[in-house]
Scaffold this motif. Structure first.
Motif, short mmCIF file in Angstrom:
data_model
loop_
_atom_site.label_atom_id
_atom_site.label_comp_id
_atom_site.label_asym_id
_atom_site.label_seq_id
_atom_site.Cartn_x
_atom_site.Cartn_y
_atom_site.Cartn_z
N LYS A 1 -2.73 -1.46 12.44
CA LYS A 1 -3.05 -2.62 13.30
C LYS A 1 -4.11 -3.49 12.65
CE LYS A 1 -4.37 -3.99 17.98
NZ LYS A 1 -5.33 -5.00 17.52
N ASP B 1 -3.40 -7.37 11.76
CA ASP B 1 -4.25 -8.43 12.30
C ASP B 1 -4.91 -9.23 11.19
OD1 ASP B 1 -3.57 -7.53 14.81
OD2 ASP B 1 -5.49 -6.57 15.22
N SER C 1 -2.33 -11.50 9.49
CA SER C 1 -2.02 -12.59 10.42
C SER C 1 -3.14 -13.62 10.43
CB SER C 1 -1.80 -12.02 11.83
OG SER C 1 -1.51 -13.05 12.74
N SER C 2 -4.38 -13.17 10.39
CA SER C 2 -5.51 -14.09 10.39
C SER C 2 -5.57 -14.94 9.13
CB SER C 2 -6.83 -13.32 10.54
OG SER C 2 -7.19 -12.66 9.33
N ASN D 1 0.32 -7.27 22.76
CA ASN D 1 0.48 -7.78 21.40
C ASN D 1 -0.23 -9.12 21.30
OD1 ASN D 1 1.30 -8.24 18.79
ND2 ASN D 1 3.47 -8.41 19.23
N ASN E 1 -1.82 -10.62 19.02
CA ASN E 1 -1.68 -11.44 17.82
C ASN E 1 -0.25 -11.86 17.54
OD1 ASN E 1 -4.48 -11.56 16.58
ND2 ASN E 1 -4.26 -9.37 16.94
N HIS F 1 2.49 -10.41 16.69
CA HIS F 1 3.28 -9.88 15.59
C HIS F 1 4.70 -9.62 16.08
CE1 HIS F 1 -0.62 -9.49 13.89
NE2 HIS F 1 -0.94 -8.35 14.47
N ASP G 1 -10.93 -1.75 9.69
CA ASP G 1 -11.03 -3.09 9.10
C ASP G 1 -11.51 -3.05 7.66
OD1 ASP G 1 -10.81 -6.02 9.70
OD2 ASP G 1 -12.90 -5.96 9.04
#
Length: 257
Positions: free
Chosen positions: A21, A25, A28-29, A45, A47, A49, A225
């Motif tokens: 995830k 994310d 996507s960012s 969801n 974001n 996706h 992250d």
């Protein structure tokens, strides 16, 4: 929002929680259209996706994923083979059945081979693409009483990734491996709780057992992250001369370079 990946289509397997995830994310960012897979859809969801339900222990799942991506988007630019787990019990060789070995190798190795095989023709046709295979430090430093079959499958993934990078470099496709150490994910916390329950100790004691076994100089788990940030760099044009490399993100746990 950065848009360094704008216009690119990225697949992240196991992309609805934990490391996956965080990677989904992050990509996507950076502007990518992200497709995620998991056995069940996430409850939310946020974001947006694109989700494909798939159980990667089942050989037919790779074909379902590849067909849906290519039908919907007509291309694939980034593959992050993140789905993986230590599915087997601890206890060493005698605790492992043929089914344990089969399931670990299906999920952690063969699913990657199948997905890459079905999506690579599209990358080769466009003469570009990046594959990131998520491995583990346990592939180089296996813990016999915890990760025997899992470690062996990931070690095979490492060797396969190097061979694939050598084959595909002339076709404009890069392949790299990211090997996290101990990461604070729901799966890891479940793993620690299982150790606590099976050993009749507290969760805090079980955490100490794992950290002592692995040996992390930074003294803590990684955050998801922190893995995602490296993946985002490796799939970007900034890493365009990097291929065939295995990056450890383990707080210094691996005792050799």
């Amino acid at each position: 929002m950065e848009t360094i990946l704008k216009g690119q289509v990225a697949l992240v397997t196991g992309g609805t929680k934990g490391i996956g995830k965080a990677i989904a994310d992050k990509l996507s960012s950076k502007g990518a259209q992200v497709v995620v897979t998991a056995r069940t859809a996430p409850e939310e969801n946020l974001n947006e996706h694109y989700f494909i339900a798939a159980d990667l222990t089942q050989p037919q799942s790779a074909a379902v994923i590849a067909k849906e991506i290519l039908t919907k988007y007509g291309k694939i630019d980034i593959i992050v083979n993140n789905a993986g787990a230590n599915l087997s019990p601890g206890g060493g060789f005698d605790a492992l059945t043929d089914e344990h070995w089969y399931n670990d190798w299906q999920l952690n190795f063969l699913s990657v081979v199948r997905i890459n095989k079905l999506l690579l023709p599209a990358m080769i046709k466009q003469n570009s693409g990046v594959i990131i295979n998520i491995s583990t430090g346990a592939a180089k430093l296996p813990i016999w009483e915890m990760t025997m079959s899992y470690s062996s499958a990931k070690a095979a993934l490492n060797a396969y990734s190097k061979a694939l990078a050598n084959e595909l470099g002339s076709k404009g496709i890069r392949v790299n491996v990211v090997s996290p150490g101990v990461v604070k994910t729901p799966l890891m916390m479940d793993f620690i709780e299982n150790i606590a329950n099976s050993s009749n100790i507290t969760v805090d004691d079980a955490f100490k057992v794992v950290m002592d076994k692995v040996g992390v100089p930074l003294g803590r788990m990684a955050e998801p992250d922190e893995i995602a940030s490296l993946v985002a760099f490796l799939v970007s044009a900034e890493a365009r001369y990097i291929t065939g490399t295995n990056y450890a993100v383990d707080g210094g746990a691996l005792p050799t370079t």
